[in-house]
Design a protein around this motif. Structure first.
Motif, PDB file in Angstrom:
ATOM      1  N   LEU A  78      -4.485  13.388   7.290  1.00  0.00           N
ATOM      2  CA  LEU A  78      -4.044  12.686   8.100  1.00  0.00           C
ATOM      3  C   LEU A  78      -4.752  12.399   9.219  1.00  0.00           C
ATOM      4  N   SER A  79      -6.061  13.089   9.445  1.00  0.00           N
ATOM      5  CA  SER A  79      -6.843  12.758  10.679  1.00  0.00           C
ATOM      6  C   SER A  79      -8.023  11.947  10.028  1.00  0.00           C
ATOM      7  N   LEU A  80      -8.242  11.610   8.944  1.00  0.00           N
ATOM      8  CA  LEU A  80      -9.532  11.187   8.463  1.00  0.00           C
ATOM      9  C   LEU A  80      -9.546   9.449   8.972  1.00  0.00           C
ATOM     10  N   SER A  81     -10.594   9.162   9.161  1.00  0.00           N
ATOM     11  CA  SER A  81     -10.813   7.827   9.261  1.00  0.00           C
ATOM     12  C   SER A  81     -10.459   6.868   8.227  1.00  0.00           C
ATOM     13  N   ASP A  82     -10.303   5.632   8.137  1.00  0.00           N
ATOM     14  CA  ASP A  82      -9.954   4.647   7.160  1.00  0.00           C
ATOM     15  C   ASP A  82     -10.968   4.864   6.005  1.00  0.00           C
ATOM     16  N   ASP A  83     -12.019   4.539   6.425  1.00  0.00           N
ATOM     17  CA  ASP A  83     -13.229   4.773   5.411  1.00  0.00           C
ATOM     18  C   ASP A  83     -13.384   6.145   4.611  1.00  0.00           C
ATOM     19  N   ASP A  84     -13.060   7.022   5.368  1.00  0.00           N
ATOM     20  CA  ASP A  84     -12.949   8.330   4.730  1.00  0.00           C
ATOM     21  C   ASP A  84     -11.670   8.607   3.600  1.00  0.00           C
ATOM     22  N   ALA A  85     -10.716   8.147   4.155  1.00  0.00           N
ATOM     23  CA  ALA A  85      -9.421   8.167   3.320  1.00  0.00           C
ATOM     24  C   ALA A  85      -9.593   7.398   2.063  1.00  0.00           C
ATOM     25  N   ARG A  86     -10.373   6.281   2.283  1.00  0.00           N
ATOM     26  CA  ARG A  86     -10.426   5.413   1.025  1.00  0.00           C
ATOM     27  C   ARG A  86     -11.565   6.023   0.058  1.00  0.00           C
ATOM     28  N   LYS A  87     -12.369   6.764   0.575  1.00  0.00           N
ATOM     29  CA  LYS A  87     -13.314   7.774  -0.434  1.00  0.00           C
ATOM     30  C   LYS A  87     -12.420   8.629  -1.264  1.00  0.00           C
ATOM     31  N   ILE A  88     -11.196   9.285  -0.719  1.00  0.00           N
ATOM     32  CA  ILE A  88     -10.413  10.003  -1.358  1.00  0.00           C
ATOM     33  C   ILE A  88      -9.326   9.358  -2.356  1.00  0.00           C
ATOM     34  N   LYS A  89      -8.769   8.374  -1.792  1.00  0.00           N
ATOM     35  CA  LYS A  89      -7.796   7.757  -2.716  1.00  0.00           C
ATOM     36  C   LYS A  89      -8.261   6.958  -3.704  1.00  0.00           C
ATOM     37  N   GLY A  90      -7.624   7.766  -5.176  1.00  0.00           N
ATOM     38  CA  GLY A  90      -8.366   7.011  -6.378  1.00  0.00           C
ATOM     39  C   GLY A  90      -9.283   7.840  -7.130  1.00  0.00           C
ATOM     40  N   LYS A  91     -10.002   8.123  -6.215  1.00  0.00           N
ATOM     41  CA  LYS A  91     -11.240   9.068  -6.829  1.00  0.00           C
ATOM     42  C   LYS A  91     -10.620  10.659  -7.026  1.00  0.00           C
ATOM     43  N   GLU A  92     -10.262  11.158  -5.770  1.00  0.00           N
ATOM     44  CA  GLU A  92      -9.989  12.567  -5.677  1.00  0.00           C
ATOM     45  C   GLU A  92      -8.451  12.678  -5.679  1.00  0.00           C
ATOM     46  N   ILE A  93      -7.548  11.779  -5.115  1.00  0.00           N
ATOM     47  CA  ILE A  93      -6.302  11.786  -5.334  1.00  0.00           C
ATOM     48  C   ILE A  93      -5.784  10.505  -5.857  1.00  0.00           C
ATOM     49  N   SER A  94      -5.018  10.515  -7.105  1.00  0.00           N
ATOM     50  CA  SER A  94      -4.544   9.189  -7.622  1.00  0.00           C
ATOM     51  C   SER A  94      -2.988   9.333  -8.030  1.00  0.00           C
ATOM     52  N   MET A  95      -2.557   8.277  -8.185  1.00  0.00           N
ATOM     53  CA  MET A  95      -1.054   8.302  -8.371  1.00  0.00           C
ATOM     54  C   MET A  95      -0.554   7.485  -9.651  1.00  0.00           C
ATOM     55  N   ILE A  96       0.341   7.992 -10.181  1.00  0.00           N
ATOM     56  CA  ILE A  96       1.003   7.188 -11.300  1.00  0.00           C
ATOM     57  C   ILE A  96       2.279   6.912 -10.805  1.00  0.00           C
ATOM     58  N   PHE A  97       2.758   5.627 -10.576  1.00  0.00           N
ATOM     59  CA  PHE A  97       3.925   5.275 -10.013  1.00  0.00           C
ATOM     60  C   PHE A  97       5.129   4.858 -10.949  1.00  0.00           C
ATOM     61  N   GLN A  98       6.492   5.102 -10.520  1.00  0.00           N
ATOM     62  CA  GLN A  98       7.345   5.132 -11.389  1.00  0.00           C
ATOM     63  C   GLN A  98       7.858   3.994 -12.050  1.00  0.00           C
ATOM     64  N   GLN A  99       7.386   2.511 -11.578  1.00  0.00           N
ATOM     65  CA  GLN A  99       7.702   1.422 -12.189  1.00  0.00           C
ATOM     66  C   GLN A  99       6.179   0.532 -12.457  1.00  0.00           C
ATOM     67  N   PRO A 100       5.851   0.866 -13.618  1.00  0.00           N
ATOM     68  CA  PRO A 100       4.481   0.325 -13.850  1.00  0.00           C
ATOM     69  C   PRO A 100       4.299  -1.328 -13.818  1.00  0.00           C
ATOM     70  N   LEU A 101       5.416  -1.815 -14.281  1.00  0.00           N
ATOM     71  CA  LEU A 101       5.320  -3.129 -14.216  1.00  0.00           C
ATOM     72  C   LEU A 101       5.222  -4.069 -12.982  1.00  0.00           C
ATOM     73  N   THR A 102       5.805  -3.170 -11.864  1.00  0.00           N
ATOM     74  CA  THR A 102       5.609  -3.816 -10.650  1.00  0.00           C
ATOM     75  C   THR A 102       4.457  -3.164  -9.921  1.00  0.00           C
ATOM     76  N   ALA A 103       4.026  -1.948 -10.434  1.00  0.00           N
ATOM     77  CA  ALA A 103       2.593  -1.298  -9.795  1.00  0.00           C
ATOM     78  C   ALA A 103       1.671  -2.244 -10.447  1.00  0.00           C
ATOM     79  N   LEU A 104       1.461  -2.722 -11.429  1.00  0.00           N
ATOM     80  CA  LEU A 104       0.277  -3.420 -11.954  1.00  0.00           C
ATOM     81  C   LEU A 104       0.250  -4.923 -11.517  1.00  0.00           C
ATOM     82  N   ASN A 105      -0.725  -5.316 -11.334  1.00  0.00           N
ATOM     83  CA  ASN A 105      -0.978  -6.686 -10.886  1.00  0.00           C
ATOM     84  C   ASN A 105      -0.760  -7.789 -12.015  1.00  0.00           C
ATOM     85  N   PRO A 106       0.218  -8.630 -12.014  1.00  0.00           N
ATOM     86  CA  PRO A 106       0.671  -9.287 -13.112  1.00  0.00           C
ATOM     87  C   PRO A 106      -0.257 -10.377 -13.421  1.00  0.00           C
TER      88      PRO A 106
END
Length: 327
Positions: A78-106
Motif C-alpha cells: 500500500l505504500s509502494l510507488s506506482d512504478d514499484d507497484a507495477r513491477k509486482i502486478k502481473g509478475k508476482e501477483i496475478s489475478m484470474i477474474f470472475q467473468q473472462p469475457l468482460t476481463a478480456l479485451n474484445p
C-alpha cells in the motif's frame, strides 16, 4: 516452518459517495504461506472480491482503504510507488477474474493478450515470447493453440476463455494468484479441469493461491485452509478438514448444510433464510445476528469474541464464550 508470503492486517475498506460512506470490509486479517491454497468463501455481497482487489491493488476509485496493511514478501504494497507497484502486478501477483469475457479485451487477439505480461516483465525477444505463449496455451488445454493465438475472445467458448485467463495469470510464474470465482458458469467437467490445472501449477511452481468462491463444495476440493466471510468480516478460519469436520460458526454450518451430497440425495436442503444486507453495520454487534437461529439479545448489541478451537482454527461468536485471540 511455513514462510509467510502475504500478510493482511486489520484491513478496513469503505465505499464513499456524495452522501455518506460505509465499510464493506472491516478489520480483516489473514496470512497466506508460500505454496498454500487458501479459500475465501461466502455469499455474494460479503466483501470477498473487494478484499481480493485490495490485495491486487486494483480497487475502484470509490473504494478507499481506511485502515490496515497488506504486506507481500514483507513489503507493504500500500505504500509502494506506482512504478514499484507495477513491477509486482502481473509478475508476482496475478489475478484470474470472475467473468473472462468482460476481463478480456474484445478487440485484441488472444495470443497478444496472453503474452503482454511476458513482454512487460521478462527480457525475451518476439520469437521466444510467441513460443512460450503457444506452449503455455497447449499446457492449459487449448487445442490448436497456433490457431487460437490469432482468434478474438468472442470466438472462444466460456471454458476456453477461462483457460486463456489462467494462461495470462501464470505466464510469469507469479508467487501469488488470486482466483476470483474462476469456475462460475462452467459445467462440472470444466470446473474439475480448472481446479486440477490450478493444483498442477501450484505444485509445479510452488505458487500460492487465494481461491474465492461462494461454493464450499468447490473450495473443499482445492484449498488447504478456508476463511469464511460474512458482511465484510472473517467469521471462521481453519484448515479445510477442520472447517468441514468441525464447523463452529452458525454461518459456516448453514453453508455446509446447503451442499448437495450423495447421502442427502432426494432430501430437502436446508436453505439459509434472509439475505446479506446491502449495507451493514459491523461495528457494534454480531454481523450474523439477524439470520442466526442461536442469536440472543447480547448478539444484537455487542461485537463477538474471537474463539480459538486450535492453533489453526478460530471463529467469532458471543454466545459460546471463549478467549479472545489475535491472528
Amino acid at each position: 516452518m511455513s514462510e509467510n508470503l502475504l500478510c493482511v492486517q486489520n484491513l478496513t475498506l469503505s465505499i464513499e459517495n456524495d452522501e455518506n460512506s460505509y465499510n464493506v470490509v472491516n478489520d480483516v486479517s489473514f496470512k497466506i504461506n508460500k505454496g498454500e491454497i487458501v479459500g475465501l468463501v461466502g455469499e455474494s455481497g460479503c466483501g470477498k472480491s473487494t478484499t481480493a482487489l485490495a490485495v491486487a491493488d486494483l480497487l475502484p476509485e470509490h473504494v478507499k482503504i481506511v485502515n490496515g496493511s497488506i504486506r507481500f514478501k514483507d513489503k507493504n504494497i500500500l505504500s509502494l510507488s506506482d512504478d514499484d507497484a507495477r513491477k509486482i502486478k502481473g509478475k508476482e501477483i496475478s489475478m484470474i477474474f470472475q467473468q473472462p469475457l468482460t476481463a478480456l479485451n474484445p478487440t485484441v487477439k488472444i495470443g497478444r493478450q496472453i503474452s503482454e505480461t511476458l513482454k512487460l516483465h521478462c527480457d525475451k525477444n518476439k520469437k521466444e515470447i510467441k513460443e512460450i505463449t503457444i506452449s503455455l496455451m497447449r499446457k492449459v488445454g487449448l487445442k490448436s493453440p497456433e490457431k487460437v493465438y490469432n482468434l478474438y475472445p468472442f470466438e472462444l467458448s466460456g471454458g476456453m476463455r477461462q483457460r486463456v485467463m489462467i494462461a495470462m495469470a501464470v505466464i510469469c510464474h507469479p508467487n501469488l494468484i488470486i482466483a476470483d470465482e474462476p469456475t462460475t458458469a462452467l459445467d462440472l467437467s470444466i470446473q474439475k479441469q480448472v481446479i486440477k490445472m490450478l493444483k498442477d501449477f501450484r505444485n509445479e511452481y510452488n505458487m500460492s493461491i487465494l481461491f474465492i468462491s461462494h461454493d464450499l463444495s468447490i473450495i473443499k476440493n482445492i484449498c488447504d485452509r478456508i476463511m469464511v466471510m460474512y458482511c465484510g468480516e472473517i467469521v471462521e478460519c481453519g484448515r479445510s478438514d477442520e472447517i468441514f469436520n468441525n464447523p463452529m460458526h452458525e454461518y459456516t454450518k448453514a453453508l455446509i448444510s446447503c451442499i448437495p451430497t450423495f447421502e442427502n440425495r432426494g432430501k430437502h436442503l436446508c436453505g439459509l433464510k434472509g439475505n446479506v444486507p446491502h449495507r451493514y453495520d459491523n461495528t457494534t454487534k454480531c454481523v450474523f445476528a439477524s439470520r442466526c437461529q442461536c442469536a440472543g439479545d447480547i448478539c444484537k448489541s455487542n461485537s463477538p469474541n474471537i474463539i480459538s478451537v486450535s492453533e489453526s482454527h478460530y471463529y467469532r461468536c458471543l454466545k459460546k464464550g471463549g478467549d479472545s485471540k489475535n491472528e
